[in-house]
Scaffold this active site. Structure first.
Site, PDB file in Angstrom:
ATOM      1  N   PRO A   1       0.793  -1.245   0.000  1.00  0.00           N
ATOM      2  CA  PRO A   1       0.000   0.000   0.000  1.00  0.00           C
ATOM      3  C   PRO A   1       0.821   1.289   0.000  1.00  0.00           C
ATOM      4  O   PRO A   1       0.265   2.375   0.130  1.00  0.00           O
ATOM      5  CB  PRO A   1      -0.800  -0.116   1.301  1.00  0.00           C
ATOM      6  CG  PRO A   1       0.115  -0.862   2.218  1.00  0.00           C
ATOM      7  CD  PRO A   1       0.858  -1.855   1.351  1.00  0.00           C
TER       8      PRO A   1
ATOM      9  N   CYS B   1       8.681 -10.480   3.531  1.00  0.00           N
ATOM     10  CA  CYS B   1       8.289 -10.558   4.938  1.00  0.00           C
ATOM     11  C   CYS B   1       8.054 -12.023   5.320  1.00  0.00           C
ATOM     12  O   CYS B   1       7.046 -12.362   5.948  1.00  0.00           O
ATOM     13  CB  CYS B   1       7.059  -9.709   5.218  1.00  0.00           C
ATOM     14  SG  CYS B   1       5.649 -10.032   4.137  1.00  0.00           S
TER      15      CYS B   1
END
Length: 453
Positions: free
Chosen positions: A265, A388
């Site tokens: 985002p 991640c």
């Protein structure tokens, strides 16, 4: 969201959020944030709701294992199981919550959601559990199954972590991801000073401490951070501490042309932009395959006053070379789509929605993105690959395979890394697991394109 006054609103909200996660595939952190933003409840009740939501998701397999003896042979609806999960979680893990309050609210929620018969079922199961007590997972003989149930991690994941990290490290990772995530903020520096930001947050009774992971990070004691004036005015943005280490490794200069290949985002995009100077031509081009996520990137850019340095495009990163041509960017970030297993503390539900087969195809996608962006980098330019996750198959193995296909690149040590960080691996790439610093698990590799001789 309208909450019934006779039921504790924290418990009621927790059941609603968990139902959305279970039946609609919602992300817990997003669903909880939405619910808290649209529901007027006290900070104490909001804290209880947060604890229950994360606690249930982090201990779901354990709770199911504990619950099984008390409704053997009964088929129950998903929302009834959720009510029972929330009740058992409070009974087993929250010492200062009286059983009578748990029983009353759980039964009332069941009445509201279903009928008196289901309320009686909930009440009967809970009283049976109270009378007979809970089983001890330590009694499970199979060591993999025992750790799976104790840590509430699926068996396939336990097996993979044991093979990679061994028993002691896996146990530390498991304990870490079953703790509450700490709220983290990235300061919008140099646009605002640390003192200005902390003063604004303190005015809304939010206490913060400097991050021990990132020099631009703050860790909050609690509070609804996205509702603060500091967030609204662009002084801060929500970003995990580990994620804040990515942009600095690009060693961005004010006039760089940067590609953020998988940007939504936009947390890392805006961090990259903080190092750029639009007046000397510095710019970051942010890509995402979905148009609505591109809009989200630009919304974040606008809130943080960075639209002069950020351009967002709807594009699959695997088409980057065809779209941009060669040698356009001096720095490239590929924060690749991955299994997300480093986020188990913050997004505990993903441990139940992922499986080994889902993850097996990801390295091919990650490698394809690296292959596609490589020609767009100038000679001598830097390419940072980050994920991640904590699985080598998505991390260093992807990098190694890329280097074998692209001898015009070489890997260099991931720098800068704050001296106080104690990482699982630091050479040549940085690998943080969730237990290292109490932040997300993250991998960062730094590659350089050879100068043309």
């Amino acid at each position: 969201m309208v909450l019934m006054s006779k039921i504790n609103p924290g418990r009621q909200l927790a059941v609603a959020v968990l139902t959305a996660v279970d039946t609609q595939g919602a992300y817990a952190n997003i669903a909880l944030d939405e619910a808290l933003r649209h529901t007027h409840i006290s900070s104490v009740d909001a804290g209880l709701a947060t604890t229950i939501v994360y606690g249930v998701l982090q201990h779901q397999l354990t709770l199911d294992w504990q619950l099984a003896p008390f409704y053997t042979g009964k088929k129950i609806k998903p929302w009834v199981r959720i009510v029972l999960w929330t009740a058992l979680y409070q009974m087993q893990y929250l010492d200062r919550v009286p059983d009578r309050a748990i029983f009353f609210d759980s039964t009332e929620i069941a009445k509201e959601q279903g009928n008196p018969g289901l309320a009686s079922l909930v009440n009967g199961v809970l009283r049976n559990a109270q009378r007979k007590g809970f089983r001890q997972p330590e009694s499970i003989k199979d060591p993999v199954e025992r750790l799976s149930i104790t840590a509430s991690l699926p068996r396939w994941l336990v097996q993979q972590l044991l093979a990679i990290y061994g028993l002691e490290k896996t146990a530390k990772i498991a304990a870490s991801v079953n703790s509450l995530p700490r709220p983290a903020l990235r300061m919008n520096t140099p646009a605002y000073s640390v003192a200005e930001i902390q003063q604004s947050l303190a005015a809304e009774h939010i206490t913060t401490q400097p991050s021990q992971v990132s020099p631009v990070g703050l860790v909050a004691d609690g509070g609804h951070l996205a509702a603060t004036a500091a967030f609204r005015d662009g002084m801060v943005t929500l970003q995990d501490e580990s994620s804040m280490l990515v942009a600095p490794t690009l060693d961005i200069q004010p006039d760089d042309q940067v590609l953020d290949a998988c940007a939504a985002p936009g947390g890392k995009t805006t961090h990259i932009a903080s190092f750029l100077d639009a007046q000397v031509g510095g710019r970051v081009t942010a890509l995402d395959i979905h148009a609505h996520k591109v809009q989200l990137i630009m919304q974040n850019a606008k809130r943080l006053h960075m639209t002069d340095r950020i351009e967002a495009e709807t594009l699959d990163a695997r088409a980057a070379a065809a779209h941009f041509g060669t040698g356009k960017f001096s720095k490239i970030l590929v924060d690749a789509p991955c299994s997300g297993l480093g986020l188990l503390r913050r997004k505990p539900e993903i441990r139940y929605t992922k499986n080994a087969q889902d993850i097996a195809h990801l390295p091919a996608i990650q490698g394809a993105i690296l292959d596609a962006v490589a020609p767009t980098l100038t000679a001598g330019g830097t390419l940072v690959y980050s994920t991640c996750t904590i699985l080598p198959a998505e991390n260093q193995e992807v990098v190694t395979a890329f280097l074998q296909r692209h001898p015009d690149f070489h890997q260099v040590p991931t720098t800068p890394i704050p001296a106080q960080i104690k990482a699982t691996s630091i050479s040549p790439a940085l690998q943080l697991t969730p237990d290292d610093c109490g932040s997300d698990g993250f991998f960062i590799a730094k590659l350089v394109k050879n100068n043309i001789q």
